[in-house]
Design a protein around this motif. Structure first.
Motif, PDB file in Angstrom:
ATOM      1  N   SER A  13       0.839  -1.214   0.000  1.00  0.00           N
ATOM      2  CA  SER A  13       0.000   0.000   0.000  1.00  0.00           C
ATOM      3  C   SER A  13       0.869   1.257   0.000  1.00  0.00           C
ATOM      4  CB  SER A  13      -0.896   0.061   1.240  1.00  0.00           C
ATOM      5  OG  SER A  13      -1.739  -1.025   1.302  1.00  0.00           O
ATOM      6  N   GLU A  32       9.575   3.089   6.870  1.00  0.00           N
ATOM      7  CA  GLU A  32       9.337   1.648   7.048  1.00  0.00           C
ATOM      8  C   GLU A  32      10.158   1.151   8.230  1.00  0.00           C
ATOM      9  OE1 GLU A  32       7.497  -1.107   5.884  1.00  0.00           O
ATOM     10  OE2 GLU A  32       8.781  -2.172   7.307  1.00  0.00           O
ATOM     11  N   HIS A  34      10.988  -1.927   9.036  1.00  0.00           N
ATOM     12  CA  HIS A  34      11.927  -3.036   8.809  1.00  0.00           C
ATOM     13  C   HIS A  34      12.875  -2.734   7.655  1.00  0.00           C
ATOM     14  CE1 HIS A  34      10.046  -5.692  11.687  1.00  0.00           C
ATOM     15  NE2 HIS A  34       8.861  -5.421  11.165  1.00  0.00           N
ATOM     16  N   ARG A  42       8.436 -11.637   3.013  1.00  0.00           N
ATOM     17  CA  ARG A  42       7.098 -12.083   3.425  1.00  0.00           C
ATOM     18  C   ARG A  42       6.359 -12.701   2.240  1.00  0.00           C
ATOM     19  NH1 ARG A  42       6.237  -6.800   6.869  1.00  0.00           N
ATOM     20  NH2 ARG A  42       5.970  -5.929   4.821  1.00  0.00           N
ATOM     21  N   GLN A 102       2.736 -11.441  -4.220  1.00  0.00           N
ATOM     22  CA  GLN A 102       2.889 -10.148  -3.551  1.00  0.00           C
ATOM     23  C   GLN A 102       4.365  -9.788  -3.377  1.00  0.00           C
ATOM     24  OE1 GLN A 102       0.382  -9.553  -0.113  1.00  0.00           O
ATOM     25  NE2 GLN A 102       1.825  -8.178   0.866  1.00  0.00           N
ATOM     26  N   ASP A 286      -4.209  -2.781   5.078  1.00  0.00           N
ATOM     27  CA  ASP A 286      -4.389  -3.600   6.287  1.00  0.00           C
ATOM     28  C   ASP A 286      -4.384  -2.770   7.570  1.00  0.00           C
ATOM     29  OD1 ASP A 286      -4.400  -5.770   4.607  1.00  0.00           O
ATOM     30  OD2 ASP A 286      -2.967  -6.943   5.765  1.00  0.00           O
ATOM     31  N   GLY A 298      -7.692  -9.204   0.442  1.00  0.00           N
ATOM     32  CA  GLY A 298      -6.914  -8.288   1.288  1.00  0.00           C
ATOM     33  C   GLY A 298      -6.111  -7.274   0.498  1.00  0.00           C
ATOM     34  N   LEU A 299      -5.194  -7.757  -0.297  1.00  0.00           N
ATOM     35  CA  LEU A 299      -4.325  -6.860  -1.060  1.00  0.00           C
ATOM     36  C   LEU A 299      -5.130  -6.055  -2.081  1.00  0.00           C
ATOM     37  CD1 LEU A 299      -1.458  -5.941  -1.711  1.00  0.00           C
ATOM     38  CD2 LEU A 299      -1.235  -7.921  -3.197  1.00  0.00           C
TER      39      LEU A 299
HETATM   40  C1  LIG Z   1      -1.160 -15.988   4.280  1.00  0.00           C
HETATM   41  C2  LIG Z   1      -1.763 -14.782   3.600  1.00  0.00           C
HETATM   42  C3  LIG Z   1      -2.285 -14.915   2.306  1.00  0.00           C
HETATM   43  C4  LIG Z   1      -2.856 -13.814   1.672  1.00  0.00           C
HETATM   44  N1  LIG Z   1      -3.393 -13.984   0.405  1.00  0.00           N
HETATM   45  C5  LIG Z   1      -3.978 -12.941  -0.204  1.00  0.00           C
HETATM   46  C6  LIG Z   1      -4.493 -13.047  -1.550  1.00  0.00           C
HETATM   47  O1  LIG Z   1      -4.401 -14.096  -2.214  1.00  0.00           O
HETATM   48  N2  LIG Z   1      -5.026 -11.938  -2.131  1.00  0.00           N
HETATM   49  C7  LIG Z   1      -5.095 -10.752  -1.447  1.00  0.00           C
HETATM   50  O2  LIG Z   1      -5.613  -9.781  -2.017  1.00  0.00           O
HETATM   51  N3  LIG Z   1      -4.598 -10.605  -0.200  1.00  0.00           N
HETATM   52  C8  LIG Z   1      -4.040 -11.656   0.444  1.00  0.00           C
HETATM   53  N4  LIG Z   1      -3.491 -11.478   1.699  1.00  0.00           N
HETATM   54  C9  LIG Z   1      -3.542 -10.162   2.337  1.00  0.00           C
HETATM   55  C10 LIG Z   1      -2.412  -9.242   1.869  1.00  0.00           C
HETATM   56  O3  LIG Z   1      -1.167  -9.869   2.042  1.00  0.00           O
HETATM   57  C11 LIG Z   1      -2.478  -7.915   2.641  1.00  0.00           C
HETATM   58  O4  LIG Z   1      -3.769  -7.379   2.492  1.00  0.00           O
HETATM   59  C12 LIG Z   1      -1.432  -6.892   2.160  1.00  0.00           C
HETATM   60  O5  LIG Z   1      -0.138  -7.255   2.583  1.00  0.00           O
HETATM   61  C13 LIG Z   1      -1.758  -5.486   2.680  1.00  0.00           C
HETATM   62  O6  LIG Z   1      -0.732  -4.589   2.331  1.00  0.00           O
HETATM   63  P1  LIG Z   1      -0.404  -3.304   3.236  1.00  0.00           P
HETATM   64  O7  LIG Z   1       0.718  -2.624   2.557  1.00  0.00           O
HETATM   65  O8  LIG Z   1      -1.646  -2.580   3.510  1.00  0.00           O
HETATM   66  O9  LIG Z   1       0.063  -3.917   4.633  1.00  0.00           O
HETATM   67  P2  LIG Z   1       1.370  -4.777   4.963  1.00  0.00           P
HETATM   68  O10 LIG Z   1       1.703  -5.679   3.828  1.00  0.00           O
HETATM   69  O11 LIG Z   1       1.117  -5.381   6.303  1.00  0.00           O
HETATM   70  O12 LIG Z   1       2.519  -3.697   5.068  1.00  0.00           O
HETATM   71  C14 LIG Z   1       2.635  -2.824   6.181  1.00  0.00           C
HETATM   72  C15 LIG Z   1       4.059  -2.324   6.279  1.00  0.00           C
HETATM   73  O13 LIG Z   1       4.134  -1.403   7.348  1.00  0.00           O
HETATM   74  C16 LIG Z   1       5.295  -1.673   8.125  1.00  0.00           C
HETATM   75  N5  LIG Z   1       5.057  -1.203   9.497  1.00  0.00           N
HETATM   76  C17 LIG Z   1       4.307  -1.781  10.465  1.00  0.00           C
HETATM   77  N6  LIG Z   1       4.320  -1.047  11.576  1.00  0.00           N
HETATM   78  C18 LIG Z   1       5.097   0.018  11.315  1.00  0.00           C
HETATM   79  C19 LIG Z   1       5.492   1.151  12.085  1.00  0.00           C
HETATM   80  N7  LIG Z   1       5.097   1.301  13.355  1.00  0.00           N
HETATM   81  N8  LIG Z   1       6.306   2.062  11.513  1.00  0.00           N
HETATM   82  C20 LIG Z   1       6.709   1.916  10.228  1.00  0.00           C
HETATM   83  N9  LIG Z   1       6.374   0.863   9.451  1.00  0.00           N
HETATM   84  C21 LIG Z   1       5.561  -0.062   9.988  1.00  0.00           C
HETATM   85  C22 LIG Z   1       5.456  -3.193   8.031  1.00  0.00           C
HETATM   86  O14 LIG Z   1       6.791  -3.604   8.285  1.00  0.00           O
HETATM   87  C23 LIG Z   1       5.040  -3.445   6.589  1.00  0.00           C
HETATM   88  O15 LIG Z   1       6.121  -3.396   5.699  1.00  0.00           O
HETATM   89  C24 LIG Z   1      -2.903 -12.557   2.345  1.00  0.00           C
HETATM   90  C25 LIG Z   1      -2.354 -12.406   3.624  1.00  0.00           C
HETATM   91  C26 LIG Z   1      -1.804 -13.498   4.270  1.00  0.00           C
HETATM   92  C27 LIG Z   1      -1.222 -13.327   5.661  1.00  0.00           C
END
Ligand SMILES: Cc1cc2nc3c(=O)[nH]c(=O)nc-3n(C[C@H](O)[C@H](O)[C@H](O)COP(=O)(O)OP(=O)(O)OC[C@H]3O[C@@H](n4cnc5c(N)ncnc54)[C@H](O)[C@@H]3O)c2cc1C
Length: 390
Positions: A13, A32, A34, A42, A102, A286, A298-299
Protein backbone atom coordinates in the motif's frame (compact mmCIF):
# COMPACT_ATOMS: atom_id res chain seq x y z
CA UNK A 1 12.71 17.43 6.75
CA UNK A 2 9.51 18.34 4.90
CA UNK A 3 7.26 16.57 2.38
CA UNK A 4 3.69 17.07 1.25
CA UNK A 5 2.71 13.53 2.32
CA UNK A 6 4.31 11.35 5.01
CA UNK A 7 3.58 7.63 4.55
CA UNK A 8 4.01 5.15 7.40
CA UNK A 9 4.74 1.62 6.12
CA UNK A 10 6.61 0.38 3.07
CA UNK A 11 4.42 -2.62 2.22
CA UNK A 12 2.47 -2.75 -1.05
CA UNK A 13 0.00 0.00 0.00
CA UNK A 14 2.66 2.50 1.06
CA UNK A 15 4.94 1.87 -1.92
CA UNK A 16 2.11 2.05 -4.43
CA UNK A 17 0.78 5.34 -3.03
CA UNK A 18 4.28 6.78 -2.87
CA UNK A 19 4.98 5.89 -6.49
CA UNK A 20 1.65 7.19 -7.83
CA UNK A 21 1.97 10.48 -5.94
CA UNK A 22 5.57 10.95 -7.09
CA UNK A 23 4.51 10.48 -10.73
CA UNK A 24 2.04 13.36 -10.26
CA UNK A 25 4.68 15.58 -8.68
CA UNK A 26 3.50 15.15 -5.08
CA UNK A 27 6.48 14.98 -2.77
CA UNK A 28 6.37 12.16 -0.22
CA UNK A 29 8.50 10.13 2.16
CA UNK A 30 7.92 6.51 3.26
CA UNK A 31 8.97 5.43 6.75
CA UNK A 32 9.34 1.65 7.05
CA UNK A 33 10.06 -0.08 10.32
CA UNK A 34 11.93 -3.04 8.81
CA UNK A 35 14.70 -3.56 6.28
CA UNK A 36 13.93 -3.99 2.59
CA UNK A 37 15.04 -7.65 2.74
CA UNK A 38 12.63 -8.30 5.59
CA UNK A 39 9.71 -6.76 3.70
CA UNK A 40 10.60 -8.79 0.60
CA UNK A 41 10.83 -12.01 2.65
CA UNK A 42 7.10 -12.08 3.43
CA UNK A 43 5.09 -14.60 1.40
CA UNK A 44 1.49 -13.52 1.13
CA UNK A 45 -1.05 -12.72 -1.54
CA UNK A 46 -1.00 -14.11 -5.04
CA UNK A 47 -4.26 -13.28 -6.80
CA UNK A 48 -4.68 -9.78 -8.24
CA UNK A 49 -7.87 -8.23 -9.57
CA UNK A 50 -7.86 -6.81 -13.07
CA UNK A 51 -8.26 -3.24 -11.71
CA UNK A 52 -5.21 -3.69 -9.49
CA UNK A 53 -3.10 -4.72 -12.49
CA UNK A 54 -4.16 -1.50 -14.20
CA UNK A 55 -3.07 0.59 -11.20
CA UNK A 56 0.31 -1.15 -11.21
CA UNK A 57 0.77 -0.28 -14.88
CA UNK A 58 -0.22 3.32 -14.15
CA UNK A 59 2.44 3.28 -11.42
CA UNK A 60 5.01 2.14 -14.02
CA UNK A 61 5.50 -1.06 -12.04
CA UNK A 62 3.59 -3.56 -14.17
CA UNK A 63 6.13 -4.58 -16.80
CA UNK A 64 7.42 -7.77 -15.15
CA UNK A 65 3.92 -8.70 -13.96
CA UNK A 66 2.75 -8.52 -17.59
CA UNK A 67 5.69 -10.71 -18.65
CA UNK A 68 5.71 -13.28 -15.85
CA UNK A 69 2.24 -13.16 -14.25
CA UNK A 70 -0.40 -15.68 -15.28
CA UNK A 71 -3.86 -14.59 -16.36
CA UNK A 72 -6.45 -16.99 -14.95
CA UNK A 73 -9.91 -17.29 -16.48
CA UNK A 74 -11.32 -19.34 -13.63
CA UNK A 75 -10.76 -21.29 -10.43
CA UNK A 76 -12.00 -24.55 -8.90
CA UNK A 77 -13.98 -25.46 -5.82
CA UNK A 78 -13.75 -29.16 -4.88
CA UNK A 79 -16.48 -30.71 -2.77
CA UNK A 80 -17.31 -34.36 -2.10
CA UNK A 81 -14.40 -35.44 -4.28
CA UNK A 82 -15.60 -33.49 -7.36
CA UNK A 83 -14.02 -30.37 -8.87
CA UNK A 84 -16.37 -27.59 -10.02
CA UNK A 85 -14.94 -24.83 -12.18
CA UNK A 86 -15.98 -21.20 -11.69
CA UNK A 87 -15.52 -19.77 -15.17
CA UNK A 88 -14.70 -16.17 -14.23
CA UNK A 89 -14.36 -14.97 -17.80
CA UNK A 90 -17.66 -16.38 -19.03
CA UNK A 91 -19.57 -15.39 -15.88
CA UNK A 92 -18.34 -11.78 -15.79
CA UNK A 93 -18.38 -10.87 -19.46
CA UNK A 94 -14.64 -11.25 -19.99
CA UNK A 95 -12.98 -10.37 -16.66
CA UNK A 96 -10.05 -12.39 -15.32
CA UNK A 97 -7.53 -12.33 -12.45
CA UNK A 98 -3.72 -12.22 -12.50
CA UNK A 99 -1.67 -14.70 -10.49
CA UNK A 100 1.49 -12.85 -9.43
CA UNK A 101 3.06 -13.05 -5.98
CA UNK A 102 2.89 -10.15 -3.55
CA UNK A 103 6.63 -10.55 -2.98
CA UNK A 104 7.34 -9.97 -6.68
CA UNK A 105 4.92 -7.08 -6.86
CA UNK A 106 6.57 -5.44 -3.83
CA UNK A 107 10.00 -5.94 -5.43
CA UNK A 108 8.72 -4.27 -8.62
CA UNK A 109 7.37 -1.33 -6.62
CA UNK A 110 10.71 -0.93 -4.82
CA UNK A 111 12.52 -0.93 -8.14
CA UNK A 112 10.08 1.60 -9.56
CA UNK A 113 10.69 3.84 -6.52
CA UNK A 114 14.47 3.44 -6.99
CA UNK A 115 14.24 4.49 -10.65
CA UNK A 116 12.53 7.76 -9.68
CA UNK A 117 14.75 8.35 -6.65
CA UNK A 118 11.86 7.84 -4.21
CA UNK A 119 12.51 8.53 -0.54
CA UNK A 120 12.08 5.39 1.57
CA UNK A 121 13.61 5.31 5.03
CA UNK A 122 14.08 1.75 6.28
CA UNK A 123 14.64 0.60 9.86
CA UNK A 124 12.74 3.67 11.09
CA UNK A 125 12.21 2.97 14.79
CA UNK A 126 9.38 4.24 16.99
CA UNK A 127 7.55 6.05 14.20
CA UNK A 128 4.90 8.34 15.70
CA UNK A 129 2.29 10.53 13.99
CA UNK A 130 1.66 13.85 15.76
CA UNK A 131 -0.78 16.77 15.57
CA UNK A 132 -2.89 15.19 12.83
CA UNK A 133 -5.95 16.98 14.22
CA UNK A 134 -4.27 20.25 13.18
CA UNK A 135 -3.17 21.68 9.84
CA UNK A 136 0.47 20.97 10.73
CA UNK A 137 0.89 17.26 11.28
CA UNK A 138 4.34 15.74 11.62
CA UNK A 139 6.05 12.43 12.11
CA UNK A 140 8.91 11.53 14.39
CA UNK A 141 11.10 8.41 14.42
CA UNK A 142 14.53 7.24 15.52
CA UNK A 143 17.27 6.45 13.06
CA UNK A 144 20.60 5.14 14.30
CA UNK A 145 19.78 6.45 17.79
CA UNK A 146 18.89 9.96 16.50
CA UNK A 147 15.42 11.47 16.72
CA UNK A 148 14.19 12.64 13.29
CA UNK A 149 11.17 14.70 12.24
CA UNK A 150 9.14 15.03 9.04
CA UNK A 151 6.67 17.90 8.67
CA UNK A 152 3.91 17.30 6.14
CA UNK A 153 0.40 18.25 5.06
CA UNK A 154 -1.03 14.74 5.39
CA UNK A 155 -0.03 11.50 7.05
CA UNK A 156 -1.09 8.20 5.50
CA UNK A 157 -1.00 5.08 7.68
CA UNK A 158 -0.13 2.12 5.44
CA UNK A 159 1.46 0.22 8.30
CA UNK A 160 -0.67 -2.91 8.38
CA UNK A 161 -2.80 -4.40 11.11
CA UNK A 162 -0.16 -4.11 13.87
CA UNK A 163 1.00 -0.62 12.88
CA UNK A 164 1.05 2.55 14.94
CA UNK A 165 -1.28 4.75 12.83
CA UNK A 166 -4.64 3.29 13.75
CA UNK A 167 -3.53 2.90 17.37
CA UNK A 168 -2.68 6.61 17.51
CA UNK A 169 -6.28 7.62 16.85
CA UNK A 170 -8.13 8.44 20.09
CA UNK A 171 -10.49 5.58 21.03
CA UNK A 172 -13.56 7.83 20.94
CA UNK A 173 -12.84 8.77 17.32
CA UNK A 174 -12.68 5.25 15.86
CA UNK A 175 -14.91 2.19 15.95
CA UNK A 176 -13.63 -1.30 15.24
CA UNK A 177 -15.42 -4.49 14.22
CA UNK A 178 -13.77 -7.87 14.51
CA UNK A 179 -14.34 -11.57 13.99
CA UNK A 180 -11.74 -14.15 14.94
CA UNK A 181 -11.97 -17.59 13.36
CA UNK A 182 -11.27 -20.74 15.38
CA UNK A 183 -8.55 -22.05 13.04
CA UNK A 184 -5.54 -20.95 10.99
CA UNK A 185 -3.98 -21.65 7.60
CA UNK A 186 -0.78 -23.64 7.49
CA UNK A 187 0.97 -22.54 4.27
CA UNK A 188 3.83 -24.25 2.45
CA UNK A 189 5.79 -22.88 -0.51
CA UNK A 190 7.60 -25.42 -2.74
CA UNK A 191 9.62 -25.25 -5.93
CA UNK A 192 7.40 -27.75 -7.72
CA UNK A 193 4.97 -27.51 -10.64
CA UNK A 194 1.49 -26.61 -9.29
CA UNK A 195 -0.88 -29.56 -9.04
CA UNK A 196 -3.73 -27.50 -10.48
CA UNK A 197 -3.39 -25.09 -13.41
CA UNK A 198 -5.90 -22.80 -11.68
CA UNK A 199 -6.37 -22.02 -7.98
CA UNK A 200 -8.28 -24.86 -6.30
CA UNK A 201 -10.22 -24.49 -3.04
CA UNK A 202 -11.33 -27.71 -1.33
CA UNK A 203 -14.11 -28.24 1.19
CA UNK A 204 -13.46 -31.55 2.97
CA UNK A 205 -14.66 -33.16 6.18
CA UNK A 206 -11.07 -33.09 7.50
CA UNK A 207 -10.92 -29.34 6.84
CA UNK A 208 -10.27 -26.79 4.13
CA UNK A 209 -7.37 -27.01 1.66
CA UNK A 210 -6.10 -24.66 -1.03
CA UNK A 211 -3.79 -25.33 -3.97
CA UNK A 212 -2.47 -22.01 -5.18
CA UNK A 213 0.57 -21.03 -7.21
CA UNK A 214 3.00 -18.23 -7.86
CA UNK A 215 4.48 -19.43 -11.18
CA UNK A 216 4.87 -22.58 -13.30
CA UNK A 217 7.54 -23.84 -10.87
CA UNK A 218 6.37 -22.36 -7.55
CA UNK A 219 3.43 -23.84 -5.67
CA UNK A 220 1.69 -22.46 -2.60
CA UNK A 221 -0.41 -24.94 -0.64
CA UNK A 222 -2.52 -24.40 2.48
CA UNK A 223 -4.51 -26.52 4.90
CA UNK A 224 -6.79 -25.47 7.72
CA UNK A 225 -5.25 -26.35 11.11
CA UNK A 226 -6.27 -25.76 14.75
CA UNK A 227 -4.86 -22.59 16.27
CA UNK A 228 -3.08 -24.69 18.87
CA UNK A 229 -0.83 -26.28 16.20
CA UNK A 230 2.68 -25.03 15.45
CA UNK A 231 4.80 -25.59 12.35
CA UNK A 232 6.89 -28.12 14.32
CA UNK A 233 3.76 -30.29 14.40
CA UNK A 234 3.75 -30.35 10.61
CA UNK A 235 6.86 -31.81 8.99
CA UNK A 236 6.59 -31.82 5.18
CA UNK A 237 5.52 -35.49 4.94
CA UNK A 238 2.62 -34.99 7.32
CA UNK A 239 1.58 -31.78 5.56
CA UNK A 240 1.46 -33.35 2.10
CA UNK A 241 -0.31 -36.50 3.36
CA UNK A 242 -3.00 -34.35 4.93
CA UNK A 243 -3.27 -32.08 1.88
CA UNK A 244 -3.73 -35.10 -0.42
CA UNK A 245 -6.44 -36.50 1.85
CA UNK A 246 -8.45 -33.31 1.40
CA UNK A 247 -8.21 -33.18 -2.42
CA UNK A 248 -10.15 -35.10 -5.07
CA UNK A 249 -8.41 -38.43 -5.88
CA UNK A 250 -7.15 -37.49 -9.34
CA UNK A 251 -5.67 -34.22 -8.05
CA UNK A 252 -3.96 -35.90 -5.09
CA UNK A 253 -2.50 -38.55 -7.39
CA UNK A 254 -1.00 -35.91 -9.70
CA UNK A 255 0.71 -33.92 -6.94
CA UNK A 256 4.48 -33.43 -7.24
CA UNK A 257 5.90 -33.13 -3.74
CA UNK A 258 9.05 -31.21 -2.91
CA UNK A 259 10.72 -29.82 0.21
CA UNK A 260 9.09 -26.73 1.69
CA UNK A 261 11.06 -23.52 1.20
CA UNK A 262 8.74 -21.58 3.52
CA UNK A 263 6.21 -22.76 6.07
CA UNK A 264 4.03 -20.62 8.33
CA UNK A 265 0.71 -20.57 10.13
CA UNK A 266 -1.56 -17.55 9.66
CA UNK A 267 -4.48 -17.01 12.05
CA UNK A 268 -7.68 -15.92 10.30
CA UNK A 269 -9.36 -12.70 11.29
CA UNK A 270 -11.89 -10.22 9.90
CA UNK A 271 -11.34 -6.67 11.12
CA UNK A 272 -12.40 -3.24 10.00
CA UNK A 273 -12.01 0.21 11.54
CA UNK A 274 -14.16 3.23 10.77
CA UNK A 275 -13.77 5.96 9.81
CA UNK A 276 -10.56 5.63 7.82
CA UNK A 277 -9.65 9.24 8.48
CA UNK A 278 -8.95 11.25 11.61
CA UNK A 279 -8.14 14.86 10.80
CA UNK A 280 -5.18 14.80 8.45
CA UNK A 281 -4.32 11.15 9.16
CA UNK A 282 -5.68 8.67 6.64
CA UNK A 283 -5.63 4.88 7.00
CA UNK A 284 -5.21 2.58 3.99
CA UNK A 285 -4.90 -1.18 3.42
CA UNK A 286 -4.39 -3.60 6.29
CA UNK A 287 -4.00 -0.68 8.71
CA UNK A 288 -7.76 -0.22 8.40
CA UNK A 289 -9.10 -3.67 7.51
CA UNK A 290 -8.07 -7.27 7.19
CA UNK A 291 -9.92 -10.33 5.95
CA UNK A 292 -9.29 -14.06 5.98
CA UNK A 293 -7.39 -14.81 2.75
CA UNK A 294 -10.12 -17.17 1.45
CA UNK A 295 -11.60 -14.71 -1.02
CA UNK A 296 -8.24 -13.17 -2.09
CA UNK A 297 -9.53 -9.71 -1.12
CA UNK A 298 -6.91 -8.29 1.29
CA UNK A 299 -4.33 -6.86 -1.06
CA UNK A 300 -6.96 -6.03 -3.65
CA UNK A 301 -8.95 -3.96 -1.15
CA UNK A 302 -5.72 -2.21 -0.12
CA UNK A 303 -5.27 -1.30 -3.81
CA UNK A 304 -8.75 0.22 -4.04
CA UNK A 305 -8.06 2.35 -0.94
CA UNK A 306 -4.91 3.62 -2.61
CA UNK A 307 -6.82 4.35 -5.80
CA UNK A 308 -9.35 6.53 -3.93
CA UNK A 309 -6.75 8.27 -1.79
CA UNK A 310 -4.31 8.92 -4.62
CA UNK A 311 -6.99 10.58 -6.75
CA UNK A 312 -8.22 12.58 -3.74
CA UNK A 313 -4.71 13.88 -3.01
CA UNK A 314 -4.11 14.72 -6.67
CA UNK A 315 -7.40 16.68 -6.74
CA UNK A 316 -6.37 18.50 -3.56
CA UNK A 317 -2.95 19.53 -4.89
CA UNK A 318 -3.81 20.21 -8.52
CA UNK A 319 -7.27 21.78 -8.24
CA UNK A 320 -7.75 22.64 -4.59
CA UNK A 321 -10.70 20.26 -4.64
CA UNK A 322 -11.14 18.44 -1.31
CA UNK A 323 -14.27 16.47 -2.13
CA UNK A 324 -12.23 13.28 -2.69
CA UNK A 325 -10.48 13.66 0.66
CA UNK A 326 -13.76 14.30 2.43
CA UNK A 327 -15.38 11.32 0.73
CA UNK A 328 -12.37 8.98 1.06
CA UNK A 329 -13.44 7.13 4.20
CA UNK A 330 -17.01 6.57 3.04
CA UNK A 331 -15.99 5.34 -0.42
CA UNK A 332 -13.17 3.11 0.79
CA UNK A 333 -15.30 1.61 3.57
CA UNK A 334 -18.21 0.89 1.23
CA UNK A 335 -15.94 -1.29 -0.89
CA UNK A 336 -14.01 -2.73 2.06
CA UNK A 337 -17.22 -3.93 3.72
CA UNK A 338 -18.17 -5.76 0.53
CA UNK A 339 -14.75 -7.43 0.65
CA UNK A 340 -15.44 -8.35 4.28
CA UNK A 341 -18.76 -9.90 3.32
CA UNK A 342 -17.33 -11.97 0.48
CA UNK A 343 -14.32 -13.16 2.50
CA UNK A 344 -16.54 -14.16 5.42
CA UNK A 345 -18.92 -15.97 3.06
CA UNK A 346 -16.13 -17.90 1.28
CA UNK A 347 -14.59 -18.81 4.66
CA UNK A 348 -17.90 -20.05 6.02
CA UNK A 349 -18.59 -21.99 2.83
CA UNK A 350 -15.30 -23.85 2.69
CA UNK A 351 -14.02 -24.49 6.24
CA UNK A 352 -14.95 -26.91 9.01
CA UNK A 353 -15.96 -24.92 12.08
CA UNK A 354 -15.28 -26.93 15.25
CA UNK A 355 -18.54 -25.81 16.87
CA UNK A 356 -20.76 -26.45 13.86
CA UNK A 357 -23.76 -28.65 14.59
CA UNK A 358 -24.92 -31.33 12.12
CA UNK A 359 -27.56 -28.78 11.07
CA UNK A 360 -24.85 -26.18 10.27
CA UNK A 361 -22.96 -28.77 8.23
CA UNK A 362 -26.03 -29.71 6.20
CA UNK A 363 -26.62 -26.03 5.50
CA UNK A 364 -23.04 -25.66 4.27
CA UNK A 365 -23.47 -28.67 2.01
CA UNK A 366 -26.74 -27.26 0.68
CA UNK A 367 -25.09 -23.89 0.05
CA UNK A 368 -22.43 -25.64 -2.06
CA UNK A 369 -25.01 -27.69 -3.95
CA UNK A 370 -27.04 -24.56 -4.63
CA UNK A 371 -23.94 -22.71 -5.83
CA UNK A 372 -23.00 -25.40 -8.34
CA UNK A 373 -26.57 -25.64 -9.63
CA UNK A 374 -27.28 -21.94 -10.15
CA UNK A 375 -25.77 -19.71 -12.82
CA UNK A 376 -26.90 -16.68 -10.81
CA UNK A 377 -25.10 -17.87 -7.68
CA UNK A 378 -21.96 -18.66 -9.70
CA UNK A 379 -22.13 -15.24 -11.35
CA UNK A 380 -22.28 -13.56 -7.94
CA UNK A 381 -19.16 -15.42 -6.77
CA UNK A 382 -17.34 -14.59 -10.00
CA UNK A 383 -18.30 -10.91 -9.83
CA UNK A 384 -16.85 -10.62 -6.33
CA UNK A 385 -13.74 -12.69 -7.07
CA UNK A 386 -12.64 -10.58 -10.06
CA UNK A 387 -13.30 -7.47 -7.96
CA UNK A 388 -16.26 -5.14 -7.68
CA UNK A 389 -15.92 -1.84 -9.55
CA UNK A 390 -14.08 1.00 -7.79
C1 LIG B 1 -1.16 -15.99 4.28
C2 LIG B 1 -1.76 -14.78 3.60
C3 LIG B 1 -2.29 -14.91 2.31
C4 LIG B 1 -2.86 -13.81 1.67
N1 LIG B 1 -3.39 -13.98 0.40
C5 LIG B 1 -3.98 -12.94 -0.20
C6 LIG B 1 -4.49 -13.05 -1.55
O1 LIG B 1 -4.40 -14.10 -2.21
N2 LIG B 1 -5.03 -11.94 -2.13
C7 LIG B 1 -5.09 -10.75 -1.45
O2 LIG B 1 -5.61 -9.78 -2.02
N3 LIG B 1 -4.60 -10.60 -0.20
C8 LIG B 1 -4.04 -11.66 0.44
N4 LIG B 1 -3.49 -11.48 1.70
C9 LIG B 1 -3.54 -10.16 2.34
C10 LIG B 1 -2.41 -9.24 1.87
O3 LIG B 1 -1.17 -9.87 2.04
C11 LIG B 1 -2.48 -7.92 2.64
O4 LIG B 1 -3.77 -7.38 2.49
C12 LIG B 1 -1.43 -6.89 2.16
O5 LIG B 1 -0.14 -7.26 2.58
C13 LIG B 1 -1.76 -5.49 2.68
O6 LIG B 1 -0.73 -4.59 2.33
P1 LIG B 1 -0.40 -3.30 3.24
O7 LIG B 1 0.72 -2.62 2.56
O8 LIG B 1 -1.65 -2.58 3.51
O9 LIG B 1 0.06 -3.92 4.63
P2 LIG B 1 1.37 -4.78 4.96
O10 LIG B 1 1.70 -5.68 3.83
O11 LIG B 1 1.12 -5.38 6.30
O12 LIG B 1 2.52 -3.70 5.07
C14 LIG B 1 2.63 -2.82 6.18
C15 LIG B 1 4.06 -2.32 6.28
O13 LIG B 1 4.13 -1.40 7.35
C16 LIG B 1 5.29 -1.67 8.13
N5 LIG B 1 5.06 -1.20 9.50
C17 LIG B 1 4.31 -1.78 10.47
N6 LIG B 1 4.32 -1.05 11.58
C18 LIG B 1 5.10 0.02 11.31
C19 LIG B 1 5.49 1.15 12.09
N7 LIG B 1 5.10 1.30 13.36
N8 LIG B 1 6.31 2.06 11.51
C20 LIG B 1 6.71 1.92 10.23
N9 LIG B 1 6.37 0.86 9.45
C21 LIG B 1 5.56 -0.06 9.99
C22 LIG B 1 5.46 -3.19 8.03
O14 LIG B 1 6.79 -3.60 8.28
C23 LIG B 1 5.04 -3.44 6.59
O15 LIG B 1 6.12 -3.40 5.70
C24 LIG B 1 -2.90 -12.56 2.34
C25 LIG B 1 -2.35 -12.41 3.62
C26 LIG B 1 -1.80 -13.50 4.27
C27 LIG B 1 -1.22 -13.33 5.66
Amino acid sequence: MRAQVGIIGGGPSGLLLSQLLHLRGIDNVVLEKHSRDYVLGRIRAGVLEHSFTEILREAQAGERMDREGQIHDGFFIAHAGVRHRIDLKALTGGKTVMVYGQTELTRDLYEARDRLGGKIIHNAENVQPHAFDTGKPYLTWSEGGQLRRLDCDFIVGCDGYHGVSRQSIPKDKIQTFEKIYPFGWLGVLTRTPPVSPEVLYANHERGFALCSLRSSMLSRYYIQVPLTDSIQDWPDDRFFDELRHRLPGEVAAAMVVGPSIEKSIAPLRSFIAEPMRCGNLFLAGDAAHIVPPTGARGLNTAASDIHYLYHALVDHYTRGDDRGLNEYSRRALARAWKGQRFSWWMTKLLHRFPDDSPYDQRLQQTELEYLFSSQNALASVAENYVGLPF
